[in-house]
Design a protein around this motif. Structure first.
Motif, mmCIF file in Angstrom:
data_model
loop_
_atom_site.group_PDB
_atom_site.id
_atom_site.type_symbol
_atom_site.label_atom_id
_atom_site.label_comp_id
_atom_site.label_asym_id
_atom_site.label_seq_id
_atom_site.Cartn_x
_atom_site.Cartn_y
_atom_site.Cartn_z
ATOM 1 N N LEU A 516 -17.597 24.418 45.026
ATOM 2 C CA LEU A 516 -17.644 23.329 46.013
ATOM 3 C C LEU A 516 -17.956 23.863 47.398
ATOM 4 O O LEU A 516 -18.772 23.283 48.128
ATOM 5 C CB LEU A 516 -16.311 22.581 46.021
ATOM 6 C CG LEU A 516 -16.204 21.428 47.017
ATOM 7 C CD1 LEU A 516 -17.259 20.363 46.729
ATOM 8 C CD2 LEU A 516 -14.814 20.803 46.989
ATOM 9 N N ASP A 517 -17.324 24.982 47.791
ATOM 10 C CA ASP A 517 -17.586 25.567 49.113
ATOM 11 C C ASP A 517 -19.048 25.976 49.254
ATOM 12 O O ASP A 517 -19.677 25.750 50.293
ATOM 13 C CB ASP A 517 -16.681 26.774 49.346
ATOM 14 C CG ASP A 517 -15.217 26.387 49.477
ATOM 15 O OD1 ASP A 517 -14.949 25.209 49.779
ATOM 16 O OD2 ASP A 517 -14.350 27.253 49.264
ATOM 17 N N THR A 518 -19.592 26.564 48.199
ATOM 18 C CA THR A 518 -20.996 26.974 48.235
ATOM 19 C C THR A 518 -21.915 25.765 48.328
ATOM 20 O O THR A 518 -22.913 25.774 49.068
ATOM 21 C CB THR A 518 -21.337 27.789 46.977
ATOM 22 O OG1 THR A 518 -20.430 28.890 46.865
ATOM 23 C CG2 THR A 518 -22.757 28.328 47.056
ATOM 24 N N PHE A 519 -21.581 24.704 47.600
ATOM 25 C CA PHE A 519 -22.409 23.497 47.629
ATOM 26 C C PHE A 519 -22.366 22.832 49.008
ATOM 27 O O PHE A 519 -23.406 22.415 49.536
ATOM 28 C CB PHE A 519 -21.932 22.516 46.561
ATOM 29 C CG PHE A 519 -22.591 21.174 46.634
ATOM 30 C CD1 PHE A 519 -23.932 21.022 46.306
ATOM 31 C CD2 PHE A 519 -21.890 20.064 47.062
ATOM 32 C CE1 PHE A 519 -24.549 19.786 46.392
ATOM 33 C CE2 PHE A 519 -22.493 18.820 47.147
ATOM 34 C CZ PHE A 519 -23.827 18.682 46.817
ATOM 35 N N VAL A 520 -21.180 22.742 49.606
ATOM 36 C CA VAL A 520 -21.058 22.131 50.936
ATOM 37 C C VAL A 520 -21.871 22.923 51.955
ATOM 38 O O VAL A 520 -22.522 22.352 52.837
ATOM 39 C CB VAL A 520 -19.574 22.046 51.356
ATOM 40 C CG1 VAL A 520 -19.451 21.593 52.806
ATOM 41 C CG2 VAL A 520 -18.823 21.079 50.454
ATOM 42 N N ALA A 521 -21.847 24.248 51.836
ATOM 43 C CA ALA A 521 -22.605 25.096 52.773
ATOM 44 C C ALA A 521 -24.110 24.966 52.589
ATOM 45 O O ALA A 521 -24.876 25.336 53.486
ATOM 46 C CB ALA A 521 -22.186 26.553 52.613
ATOM 47 N N SER A 522 -24.551 24.418 51.460
ATOM 48 C CA SER A 522 -25.996 24.280 51.217
ATOM 49 C C SER A 522 -26.552 22.948 51.718
ATOM 50 O O SER A 522 -27.769 22.753 51.709
ATOM 51 C CB SER A 522 -26.276 24.393 49.709
ATOM 52 O OG SER A 522 -25.771 23.261 49.016
ATOM 53 N N LEU A 523 -25.689 22.051 52.160
ATOM 54 C CA LEU A 523 -26.150 20.733 52.613
ATOM 55 C C LEU A 523 -26.718 20.810 54.022
ATOM 56 O O LEU A 523 -26.145 21.478 54.901
ATOM 57 C CB LEU A 523 -24.990 19.728 52.571
ATOM 58 C CG LEU A 523 -24.403 19.436 51.177
ATOM 59 C CD1 LEU A 523 -23.187 18.530 51.292
ATOM 60 C CD2 LEU A 523 -25.454 18.803 50.275
ATOM 61 N N ASN A 524 -27.810 20.108 54.249
ATOM 62 C CA ASN A 524 -28.484 20.098 55.545
ATOM 63 C C ASN A 524 -28.100 18.831 56.305
ATOM 64 O O ASN A 524 -28.391 17.722 55.868
ATOM 65 C CB ASN A 524 -30.003 20.150 55.352
ATOM 66 C CG ASN A 524 -30.728 20.478 56.645
ATOM 67 O OD1 ASN A 524 -30.201 20.285 57.735
ATOM 68 N ND2 ASN A 524 -31.943 20.984 56.526
ATOM 69 N N ARG A 525 -27.431 19.005 57.437
ATOM 70 C CA ARG A 525 -26.949 17.861 58.222
ATOM 71 C C ARG A 525 -28.074 17.106 58.922
ATOM 72 O O ARG A 525 -27.846 16.042 59.488
ATOM 73 C CB ARG A 525 -25.919 18.316 59.260
ATOM 74 C CG ARG A 525 -24.670 18.935 58.666
ATOM 75 C CD ARG A 525 -23.677 19.304 59.748
ATOM 76 N NE ARG A 525 -23.181 18.127 60.427
ATOM 77 C CZ ARG A 525 -22.131 17.424 60.038
ATOM 78 N NH1 ARG A 525 -21.450 17.781 58.969
ATOM 79 N NH2 ARG A 525 -21.724 16.369 60.726
ATOM 80 N N LYS A 526 -29.281 17.653 58.914
ATOM 81 C CA LYS A 526 -30.399 16.947 59.540
ATOM 82 C C LYS A 526 -30.878 15.774 58.696
ATOM 83 O O LYS A 526 -31.581 14.895 59.200
ATOM 84 C CB LYS A 526 -31.550 17.910 59.793
ATOM 85 C CG LYS A 526 -31.261 18.959 60.869
ATOM 86 C CD LYS A 526 -32.466 19.835 61.112
ATOM 87 C CE LYS A 526 -32.201 20.853 62.228
ATOM 88 N NZ LYS A 526 -33.380 21.702 62.477
ATOM 89 N N LEU A 533 -23.031 12.768 52.835
ATOM 90 C CA LEU A 533 -22.341 13.393 51.701
ATOM 91 C C LEU A 533 -21.420 14.509 52.173
ATOM 92 O O LEU A 533 -20.274 14.633 51.697
ATOM 93 C CB LEU A 533 -23.377 13.929 50.711
ATOM 94 C CG LEU A 533 -22.838 14.712 49.512
ATOM 95 C CD1 LEU A 533 -21.892 13.854 48.688
ATOM 96 C CD2 LEU A 533 -23.978 15.241 48.655
ATOM 97 N N LYS A 534 -21.889 15.331 53.086
ATOM 98 C CA LYS A 534 -21.061 16.426 53.597
ATOM 99 C C LYS A 534 -19.835 15.900 54.325
ATOM 100 O O LYS A 534 -18.728 16.445 54.195
ATOM 101 C CB LYS A 534 -21.894 17.304 54.538
ATOM 102 C CG LYS A 534 -21.188 18.588 54.963
ATOM 103 C CD LYS A 534 -22.135 19.514 55.692
ATOM 104 C CE LYS A 534 -21.456 20.845 55.999
ATOM 105 N NZ LYS A 534 -22.385 21.800 56.649
ATOM 106 N N LYS A 535 -20.003 14.812 55.055
ATOM 107 C CA LYS A 535 -18.869 14.204 55.763
ATOM 108 C C LYS A 535 -17.812 13.713 54.776
ATOM 109 O O LYS A 535 -16.607 13.898 54.987
ATOM 110 C CB LYS A 535 -19.375 13.046 56.628
ATOM 111 C CG LYS A 535 -18.302 12.406 57.494
ATOM 112 C CD LYS A 535 -18.900 11.314 58.360
ATOM 113 C CE LYS A 535 -17.816 10.663 59.219
ATOM 114 N NZ LYS A 535 -18.385 9.570 60.066
ATOM 115 N N GLN A 536 -18.242 13.087 53.674
ATOM 116 C CA GLN A 536 -17.304 12.599 52.667
ATOM 117 C C GLN A 536 -16.609 13.754 51.947
ATOM 118 O O GLN A 536 -15.397 13.680 51.674
ATOM 119 C CB GLN A 536 -18.029 11.721 51.654
ATOM 120 C CG GLN A 536 -18.418 10.352 52.188
ATOM 121 C CD GLN A 536 -17.206 9.502 52.490
ATOM 122 O OE1 GLN A 536 -16.773 9.395 53.638
ATOM 123 N NE2 GLN A 536 -16.643 8.903 51.474
#
Length: 545
Positions: A516-526, A533-536
């Motif tokens: 999960l940590d790796t997946f969250v770090a791969s999300l692009n906030r742009k 999704l990252k916010k949730q």
């Protein structure tokens, strides 16, 4: 283009206006309202539609027929709320405003996915998905216009100098900065991007076929979420999956799950209750007789595919059924349960309570904002008051009237030292200013402690309201989508994050904190979708692990 609320209201209105053959509702007769069923829709006359209806008695048997106008019919409520309709719209589409259906749904029901004529200038399809066309800036338009003029000059006059791109003013070639977030598929790598980790591959170790995972999660989530209403002891997803794959026909999880939903249908006193009364069944369902009641249910719904399994179930060989057949029966049971009055009353109650809690939370948020504004204004006033008092003390100290002996202070002398030596030298105005300043500092300290206590109490109350809202369960919604429209699900009774592909044909899951940590770090906030999704995921992070 309609918003989600306007679209749901429009669809609900259309559904209530549309009356088809077989619809059960109420009709007016002799200034009274009686239950009836539409037999035939007659042709319109003078802009009014007439319906041939059959009057029904308490047992829903036809007594006589009549012809009524549309205004003489009283429509029942929709079998679902507008919130359910909104969730259905979200699940059936992959983007909003304009609303675009998933390709699978559109092809299934023969709905065209071509861009309407009035939207073609603003939207287009890219990689199979509709995206908004990026508007050209004025600078780009000016550059293009200058390029066109230079080319026309070159073609019209051979002596003219060749056009050089660098000849255009530099500010015209510069593009306007992009304001993020934008559609995820339009996001391009940039030098200021953080280092994104490689997205981990989800696990796919399911015991059942891949195309059955969605039904498995839906049925298990329904049984777990409404376990109190069903009087069903909660069970884990792994136990449910294992029980479905087992060949034994009398497993406790399977028997109790079927029995609980069938009991709910009997309590609702609807068509299923009438069906078992005709066969003179006892109202009590046991671990021995549950298959008989299940066969009665399959007879009642009269589904061509599911009816083929009645003989196998009646012989006591439920465990030998295919996984698709077992989940198909469960799916029909859940669909019937959701239309019962008991379930609708429970959902309406939960919706009302959630709305009350949400109103309370909004009221407290407004009150907290008002207090912050008042504290800010009070702090400004106190700061301004201290500044004025400080200036008055300086003016009093520098005045010769502060000293009773009438001597002038020297230029290099310290006024504070002289004030200490001659305690009686301060005038009454100076003493009053010093006393008020000490009192103001004491009050400020007390207010600071009280403010911290109030902020802590407000935070605890906010967390309490959120917990109470989560208890009033209505349905499980996805956490969001990534840039490729894959959906992510979290069920509070299971510690995994499930991934559903955009076409709902592939499923996977993350089961460890590292994944999960790796997946969250791969999300692009742009990107719009990955930012949400990252916010949730960050919001529910502590609840997931």
């Amino acid at each position: 283009m309609l918003t989600l609320k306007d679209l749901a209201n429009k669809i609900a209105t259309k559904l209530q206006e549309h009356l088809s053959e077989g619809t059960e509702l109420y009709g007016k007769r002799n200034n009274h309202v009686y239950p009836c069923k539409i037999i035939k829709v007659l042709a319109e006359e003078a802009g009014r539609t007439q319906y041939e209806v059959a009057w029904l008695d308490k047992d829903k048997k036809v007594t006589e027929n009549a012809v009524l106008n549309g205004e003489d019919l009283v429509r029942k409520k929709l079998p679902f709320t507008r919130d359910v309709l909104k969730s259905f719209i979200r699940e059936s589409t992959y983007r909003s405003v304009p609303w675009v259906l998933h390709d699978k749904l559109a092809s299934k029901y023969g709905i065209s996915t071509d861009t309407p004529e009035e939207l073609r200038s603003n939207f287009s399809f890219q990689d199979g998905h509709m995206v908004r066309n990026r508007k050209r800036s004025r600078k780009e338009e000016a550059s293009k216009e200058e390029l066109r003029k230079c080319k026309s000059k070159k073609m019209g006059n051979g002596k003219s100098k060749p056009w050089i791109p660098g000849g255009i003013a530099e500010d015209k070639l510069k593009e306007e900065p992009i304001i993020y977030p934008i559609d995820d598929l339009l996001v391009q790598p940039a030098s200021d991007d953080p280092v994104f980790t490689e997205r981990p591959s989800p696990s796919r170790n399911f015991q059942i076929p891949m195309d059955c995972v969605g039904d498995l999660l839906m049925i298990w989530d329904f049984c777990s979420s409404f376990s109190r209403l069903l009087h069903l002891w909660p069970f884990s997803l792994e136990d449910f999956e294992h029980a479905l794959c087992h060949k034994d026909s009398n497993l406790i999880v399977i028997a109790e799950s079927h029995s609980a939903i069938l009991r709910l249908l009997i309590k609702d006193d609807g068509n299923y209750t009438t069906a078992i009364h005709k066969k003179k069944r006892k109202p009590k369902i046991t671990l021995v007789t549950w298959t008989e009641y299940l066969c009665d249910f399959l007879d009642m719904i009269d589904d061509a595919d599911l009816s083929n399994y009645i003989t196998t179930v009646r012989r006591g060989h439920y465990g030998l059924l295919d996984i698709h057949a077992k989940l198909g029966i469960f799916r029909e049971l859940v669909a019937q349960a959701l239309t019962t009055d008991l379930m609708r009353e429970k959902l309406d109650e939960c919706i009302e309570q959630r709305q009350e809690l949400a109103a309370t939370r909004r009221g407290e948020a407004l009150e907290e904002g008002r207090k912050r504004r008042e504290d800010k204004e009070l702090w400004k006033a106190e700061s301004h008051g201290k500044e004025i008092k400080g200036r008055s003390l300086k003016s009093v100290g520098s005045s010769s009237k502060l000293f009773g002996n009438g001597n002038h202070s020297s230029q290099n002398g310290d006024v504070a030292d002289k004030l200490k030596k001659n305690k009686n030298a301060l005038s009454p105005q100076g003493k009053h200013a010093v006393t008020n300043r000490k009192k103001a500092d004491t009050i400020a300290k007390r207010n600071g402690k009280q403010h911290k206590m109030d902020a802590k109490a407000a935070l605890e109350n906010k967390e309490y309201l959120e917990r109470e809202m989560e208890k009033r369960f209505i349905r499980t919604n996805s956490l969001g989508k990534d840039r490729y429209y894959n959906r992510y699900w979290f069920f509070k009774r299971d510690g995994r994050i499930f991934i559903e592909s955009s076409d709902s044909e592939q499923w996977g899951y993350y089961s460890t904190k590292e994944e999960l940590d790796t997946f969250v770090a791969s999300l692009n906030r742009k990107g719009e979708r990955e930012r949400a999704l990252k916010k949730q995921l960050e919001k529910y992070y502590n609840k997931i692990w």
